[in-house]
Write an enzyme that holds these catalytic residues in place. Structure first.
Site, PDB file in Angstrom:
ATOM      1  N   SER A   1     -88.825 -12.701 -51.559  1.00 24.58           N
ATOM      2  CA  SER A   1     -88.872 -14.083 -52.063  1.00 24.58           C
ATOM      3  C   SER A   1     -89.172 -14.200 -53.552  1.00 24.58           C
ATOM      4  O   SER A   1     -89.049 -15.307 -54.097  1.00 24.58           O
ATOM      5  CB  SER A   1     -89.899 -14.901 -51.284  1.00 24.58           C
TER       6      SER A   1
ATOM      7  N   LYS B   1     -86.494 -15.804 -55.470  1.00 20.59           N
ATOM      8  CA  LYS B   1     -86.293 -17.269 -55.460  1.00 20.59           C
ATOM      9  C   LYS B   1     -86.664 -17.908 -56.789  1.00 20.59           C
ATOM     10  O   LYS B   1     -86.134 -18.956 -57.159  1.00 20.59           O
ATOM     11  CB  LYS B   1     -87.103 -17.885 -54.306  1.00 20.59           C
TER      12      LYS B   1
ATOM     13  N   TYR C   1     -77.819 -15.145 -50.191  1.00 22.09           N
ATOM     14  CA  TYR C   1     -79.285 -15.217 -50.074  1.00 22.09           C
ATOM     15  C   TYR C   1     -79.865 -13.828 -49.745  1.00 22.09           C
ATOM     16  O   TYR C   1     -80.817 -13.370 -50.378  1.00 22.09           O
ATOM     17  CB  TYR C   1     -79.635 -16.246 -48.995  1.00 22.09           C
TER      18      TYR C   1
ATOM     19  N   TYR D   1     -96.593 -19.132 -50.634  1.00 18.09           N
ATOM     20  CA  TYR D   1     -96.572 -19.565 -49.230  1.00 18.09           C
ATOM     21  C   TYR D   1     -97.578 -20.681 -48.989  1.00 18.09           C
ATOM     22  O   TYR D   1     -97.838 -21.493 -49.865  1.00 18.09           O
ATOM     23  CB  TYR D   1     -96.808 -18.371 -48.284  1.00 18.09           C
TER      24      TYR D   1
ATOM     25  N   VAL E   1     -92.314 -11.062 -49.080  1.00 11.74           N
ATOM     26  CA  VAL E   1     -92.807 -10.290 -47.939  1.00 11.74           C
ATOM     27  C   VAL E   1     -92.647  -8.780 -48.124  1.00 11.74           C
ATOM     28  O   VAL E   1     -93.131  -8.009 -47.303  1.00 11.74           O
ATOM     29  CB  VAL E   1     -92.164 -10.741 -46.597  1.00 11.74           C
TER      30      VAL E   1
HETATM   31  N1  GLU Z   1     -85.608 -12.566 -47.094  1.00 13.19           N
HETATM   32  C1  GLU Z   1     -86.803 -13.021 -46.505  1.00 13.19           C
HETATM   33  C2  GLU Z   1     -86.494 -14.014 -45.407  1.00 13.19           C
HETATM   34  O1  GLU Z   1     -85.546 -14.691 -45.520  1.00 13.19           O
HETATM   35  C3  GLU Z   1     -87.667 -13.613 -47.582  1.00 13.19           C
HETATM   36  C4  GLU Z   1     -89.013 -13.986 -47.070  1.00 13.19           C
HETATM   37  C5  GLU Z   1     -90.080 -13.918 -48.092  1.00 13.19           C
HETATM   38  O2  GLU Z   1     -90.176 -12.958 -48.868  1.00 13.19           O
HETATM   39  O3  GLU Z   1     -90.840 -14.879 -48.138  1.00 13.19           O
HETATM   40  O4  GLU Z   1     -87.151 -14.124 -44.418  1.00 13.19           O
END
Ligand code: GLU
Length: 303
Positions: free
Chosen positions: A63, A66, A188, A239, A257
């Site tokens: 993430s 992002k 994604y 988060y 994650v």
């Molecule tokens: N690629 C992970 C998912 O879609 C990212 C989750 C994360 O790092 O928060 O679940």
């Protein structure tokens, strides 16, 4: 300040907690990482980099990507993405579906999976390849031409991505996707499955510390947009524990994650910490401990 010494001390502060937490295993390919790994890197606004521990070892950025999709969507397409995604903390887990129905397919913020799917869709429309656009940006800013998507992680995400597929279809049912769900999801996964080190990510995050300026001195974002991204990182980037992270670390940051956390010290630099074992909210136990120790010792906080 002796940056190297402060990094070393922060890394040592994380040592006692490195055994706690759990490595993410809902994406099976991520579970293969050694939970005792730990790295910490600092890039300063003049482009110098310092590191401790496994700071040059690549890991799955997840993430953290992002942050870059949002910056690149804003830089390429302007403010219009904000009509399709909000800027409020959600109070729900990163992969939750519940708010989407009552909020008509508009995700709460760009750092939830749902919000990142919408931003990826926007970047895909704008560039034709969102995964490659993020990869090329990271390569350029880090100076690491080998930085790339790990195809095994991307495939593992796709094979176990029922929730993300559900989110994307649900968003599409409200007319909030421009591209086919399959294309959005593959883009994604391509940026989530990028592999980069603490060094690479600290250098790549510097544009936010430089108020929108890239390594070559050109402008990616207006000063105002850089400030806005930092603000959303502070409130939504870690988060459902952004309050706790602000309390302990006091910096805008984005966690993934894969166990990485990239934080921005506006006007000064970017810090990236990595430890694969996560707390219940999904943030790296070791990375939070090291960042907490670093900002407490140095006073490098936005507060
Ligand atoms: N690629 C992970 C998912 O879609 C990212 C989750 C994360 O790092 O928060 O679940």
């Amino acid at each position: 300040m002796n940056y190297q010494l402060e990094l070393q001390r922060a890394a040592e502060a994380a040592l006692p907690v490195l055994g706690t937490g759990r490595v993410a295993d809902y994406i099976p390919a991520l579970a293969e990482v050694d939970p005792a790994s730990f790295g910490l890197a600092l890039a300063t606004v003049d482009g110098a980099v310092y590191g401790a521990g496994d700071w040059e070892q690549p890991f799955s950025v997840q993430s953290i990507s992002k942050l870059f999709t949002l910056a690149l969507a804003l830089a390429t397409g302007g403010e219009s993405v904000w009509h399709r995604v909000g800027r409020e903390p959600s109070g729900t887990p990163f992969n939750s579906l519940v708010q989407l129905e009552s909020e008509n397919g508009i995700p709460r913020n760009p750092f939830l999976n749902s919000g990142a799917i919408v931003v990826t869709d926007r970047l895909l429309t704008l560039t034709g390849d969102a995964g490659r656009t993020v990869r090329d940006f990271l390569r350029a800013e880090s100076g690491n031409p080998l930085l790339d998507t790990d195809p095994a992680v991307a495939a593992s995400e796709a094979a176990h991505g029922h929730r993300n597929a559900a989110l994307a279809h649900f968003i599409a049912s409200y007319g909030n996707l421009e591209n086919p769900v399959e294309d959005v999801l593959s883009n994604y996964y391509a940026h989530c499955a990028l592999t980069a080190s603490c060094r690479d990510l600290a250098l790549s995050g510097l544009f936010l510390a430089r108020h929108g300026l890239l390594a070559d001195g050109s402008r990616l974002l207006s000063r105002s947009d850089a400030k806005r991204i930092n603000a959303v990182l502070l409130t939504c980037g870690t988060y459902d524990a952004a309050g706790e992270f602000a309390y302990r670390v006091g910096l805008p940051g984005k966690s993934g994650v894969g166990g990485g956390i990239l934080t921005i010290v506006p006007g000064r630099g970017a810090l990236c910490a990595w430890g694969p074992a996560l707390d219940r909210a999904g943030n790296s136990v070791g990375a939070v401990a090291a960042l907490d120790a670093f900002t407490t010792a140095t006073g490098w906080s936005i507060f």
